[in-house]
Structures are given as C-alpha cells and as structure tokens.
Design a protein around this motif. Structure first.
Motif, PDB file in Angstrom:
ATOM      1  N   ASN A  85       0.787  -1.233   0.000  1.00 58.96           N
ATOM      2  CA  ASN A  85       0.000   0.000   0.000  1.00 58.96           C
ATOM      3  C   ASN A  85       0.818   1.281   0.000  1.00 58.96           C
ATOM      4  O   ASN A  85       0.266   2.349   0.157  1.00 58.96           O
ATOM      5  N   ASP A  86       2.116   1.229  -0.168  1.00 58.82           N
ATOM      6  CA  ASP A  86       2.919   2.440  -0.182  1.00 58.82           C
ATOM      7  C   ASP A  86       3.249   2.816  -1.627  1.00 58.82           C
ATOM      8  O   ASP A  86       4.270   2.411  -2.168  1.00 58.82           O
ATOM      9  N   LEU A  87       2.386   3.581  -2.263  1.00 59.45           N
ATOM     10  CA  LEU A  87       2.555   4.027  -3.648  1.00 59.45           C
ATOM     11  C   LEU A  87       2.774   2.872  -4.615  1.00 59.45           C
ATOM     12  O   LEU A  87       3.348   3.046  -5.677  1.00 59.45           O
ATOM     13  N   ARG A  88       2.321   1.678  -4.237  1.00 63.10           N
ATOM     14  CA  ARG A  88       2.413   0.489  -5.096  1.00 63.10           C
ATOM     15  C   ARG A  88       3.858   0.124  -5.430  1.00 63.10           C
ATOM     16  O   ARG A  88       4.138  -0.534  -6.417  1.00 63.10           O
ATOM     17  N   LEU A  89       4.792   0.532  -4.612  1.00 67.11           N
ATOM     18  CA  LEU A  89       6.204   0.253  -4.910  1.00 67.11           C
ATOM     19  C   LEU A  89       6.522  -1.230  -4.761  1.00 67.11           C
ATOM     20  O   LEU A  89       7.318  -1.778  -5.537  1.00 67.11           O
ATOM     21  N   TYR A  90       5.917  -1.878  -3.776  1.00 63.83           N
ATOM     22  CA  TYR A  90       6.191  -3.307  -3.600  1.00 63.83           C
ATOM     23  C   TYR A  90       5.707  -4.163  -4.773  1.00 63.83           C
ATOM     24  O   TYR A  90       6.463  -4.998  -5.291  1.00 63.83           O
ATOM     25  N   PRO A  91       4.461  -3.998  -5.253  1.00 64.63           N
ATOM     26  CA  PRO A  91       4.069  -4.790  -6.429  1.00 64.63           C
ATOM     27  C   PRO A  91       4.940  -4.526  -7.653  1.00 64.63           C
ATOM     28  O   PRO A  91       5.272  -5.460  -8.397  1.00 64.63           O
ATOM     29  N   TYR A  92       5.320  -3.266  -7.863  1.00 62.00           N
ATOM     30  CA  TYR A  92       6.167  -2.968  -9.014  1.00 62.00           C
ATOM     31  C   TYR A  92       7.565  -3.572  -8.851  1.00 62.00           C
ATOM     32  O   TYR A  92       8.166  -4.028  -9.827  1.00 62.00           O
ATOM     33  N   ALA A  93       8.093  -3.575  -7.641  1.00 61.93           N
ATOM     34  CA  ALA A  93       9.392  -4.209  -7.417  1.00 61.93           C
ATOM     35  C   ALA A  93       9.303  -5.703  -7.700  1.00 61.93           C
ATOM     36  O   ALA A  93      10.230  -6.294  -8.290  1.00 61.93           O
ATOM     37  N   SER A  94       8.206  -6.323  -7.312  1.00 59.37           N
ATOM     38  CA  SER A  94       8.025  -7.755  -7.576  1.00 59.37           C
ATOM     39  C   SER A  94       8.023  -8.033  -9.076  1.00 59.37           C
ATOM     40  O   SER A  94       8.614  -9.017  -9.543  1.00 59.37           O
ATOM     41  N   ILE A  95       7.373  -7.168  -9.846  1.00 60.28           N
ATOM     42  CA  ILE A  95       7.359  -7.322 -11.305  1.00 60.28           C
ATOM     43  C   ILE A  95       8.752  -7.091 -11.883  1.00 60.28           C
ATOM     44  O   ILE A  95       9.255  -7.888 -12.675  1.00 60.28           O
ATOM     45  N   ALA A  96       9.387  -5.993 -11.472  1.00 60.09           N
ATOM     46  CA  ALA A  96      10.679  -5.619 -12.051  1.00 60.09           C
ATOM     47  C   ALA A  96      11.754  -6.664 -11.803  1.00 60.09           C
ATOM     48  O   ALA A  96      12.626  -6.879 -12.653  1.00 60.09           O
ATOM     49  N   TYR A  97      11.702  -7.331 -10.650  1.00 59.58           N
ATOM     50  CA  TYR A  97      12.753  -8.279 -10.286  1.00 59.58           C
ATOM     51  C   TYR A  97      12.334  -9.736 -10.447  1.00 59.58           C
ATOM     52  O   TYR A  97      13.039 -10.638  -9.989  1.00 59.58           O
ATOM     53  N   ASP A  98      11.197  -9.954 -11.103  1.00 54.07           N
ATOM     54  CA  ASP A  98      10.750 -11.312 -11.430  1.00 54.07           C
ATOM     55  C   ASP A  98      10.583 -12.150 -10.165  1.00 54.07           C
ATOM     56  O   ASP A  98      11.103 -13.262 -10.053  1.00 54.07           O
ATOM     57  N   LEU A  99       9.832 -11.598  -9.216  1.00 56.92           N
ATOM     58  CA  LEU A  99       9.585 -12.257  -7.930  1.00 56.92           C
ATOM     59  C   LEU A  99       8.102 -12.568  -7.774  1.00 56.92           C
ATOM     60  O   LEU A  99       7.246 -11.812  -8.236  1.00 56.92           O
ATOM     61  N   TYR A 100       7.808 -13.657  -7.088  1.00 53.89           N
ATOM     62  CA  TYR A 100       6.423 -13.971  -6.771  1.00 53.89           C
ATOM     63  C   TYR A 100       5.933 -13.036  -5.675  1.00 53.89           C
ATOM     64  O   TYR A 100       6.426 -13.073  -4.542  1.00 53.89           O
TER      65      TYR A 100
END
Length: 211
Positions: A85-100
């Motif tokens: 919930n913090d500016l959607r940074l965590y979901p985008y990091a998961s996408i960028a680094y190919d993480l589940y």
C-alpha cells in the motif's frame, strides 16, 4: 499468475495533464533506513549473520540485475515480501525483479489470504524450504504495522538461527525512493506506461537518482 493479474494493484488517479519531466528518485542512506525500520542493532546483526544479505534498495537493485544471467530454474527468480500500500512500490518491485508477489505465493501453496494474514508461518516455512531467494522489502516502523509484514519479520528473527533466512535478502529503503508528489505528477497514469516507467526506475535507478 501472469503480470496482468497484478493490474489490480495499479492505483486509479485523476489525469492531471502530460508528464513534463522525468521523475527523480531520492538517495538513500542504509544506516538511516535501518534505524527508521525500528529494528534493533541486535536484530540487524542476527540478520546479517544468518541471511543472504542486509542491503539498501539501490545496492540490491544493482546486485539483482547484474546477476540475472544466473540460472533461475523453473518459474520466477524468487519470492518477495513487503507492503502493498505504499505508492504500489512493492508490487512494481516484484514485477521488475521477477519475484512472486505474496498473493501469487499464497495461491501457489493453496493458502487463503485470510489464513496467511492471520499466521504467515505456513507460507514462510514453505518458501524458505525452497532453493529460491526471498526478498523482504523492509518498511519503516515495522513494529507499529499491525499485520502480516510485522509478523513475517518476527518469524525471521525467531528462526534465523535455524538457517531459515539463509536465502533471504533484507532490503531497506524501497518505500523511500520516491515521494507522493513525484508519483502523482511525474509517473504516467495509465497502466501500461506506468508499469513500464516504474519497472525501468526499479531496474535502472542510477538514471533517476537526484544528485
């Protein structure tokens, strides 16, 4: 789960006109972010001694992208833990680094969101038993956050001596790399260009860090 399935995390904000300049990312100080996390020096030493590393977000990004040629085996490169919930940074990091993302992980291990949020130990025991790395994006004031992120950290602190953190990276500063004004005024609003810009920022932060 395909990347498109994460589209629900993309915030819907009012269009405020064309993007006029590139966003900038905020420099980080690892010691400052560690102190802001609320973890004690003893906690940090425990994690340093029994994990794959304690790093700033920018150091992690360089290390992770530079090591992409390493064979990741089946599926994505690893698992991520963090706040959604913090500016959607965590979901985008998961996408960028190919993480589940944690929701993908729960689905893989047939763990309901309600069960996983109430007690994350089942999920953590499952993913730490694999050979894949786990990336924990540690927020500030973690002990004041009622919910699974705090409980996940407490689990690692209790179990680090048992080797359960050996493949885990504890990354500090993700939620400090851009401010809300930058996110709302300099990041594209529509899903595809927003994801493309945020992914590029995550993977190539040196292009955006303010000097």
């Amino acid at each position: 789960m395909a990347i498109e399935a994460l589209s629900g995390y993309i915030p819907k904000v009012a269009w405020s006109g064309p993007i006029k300049e590139e966003p900038t990312m905020i420099p980080l100080d690892l010691d400052h972010e560690i102190k802001a996390s609320g973890l004690t020096q003893e906690d940090i030493e425990l994690l340093r001694n029994h994990s794959a590393g304690v790093l700033s977000f920018y150091d992690f990004a360089k290390m992770w992208v530079d090591s992409e040629s390493v064979d990741k085996g089946d599926g994505k490169r690893g698992y991520s833990l963090g706040l959604s919930n913090d500016l959607r940074l965590y979901p985008y990091a998961s996408i960028a680094y190919d993480l589940y993302h944690w929701e993908e992980g729960y689905e893989m291990y047939d763990i309901s969101v309600e069960r996983g949020q109430e007690d994350p130990s089942e999920y953590l025991e499952a993913i730490t038993a694999t050979d894949k790395p786990i990336v924990f994006f540690v927020p500030r004031d973690i002990h004041s956050r009622i919910g699974s992120t705090r409980d996940e950290m407490l689990w690692f602190l209790r179990n680090a001596n048992s080797g359960n953190a050996r493949n885990s990276y504890f990354v500090f500063g993700l939620y400090s790399i851009i401010d809300k004004e930058t996110y709302l005024t300099k990041i594209p609003k529509h899903r595809e260009p927003q994801q493309a810009k945020m992914t590029d920022m995550m993977r190539n932060p040196q292009r955006y860090i303010s000097r």
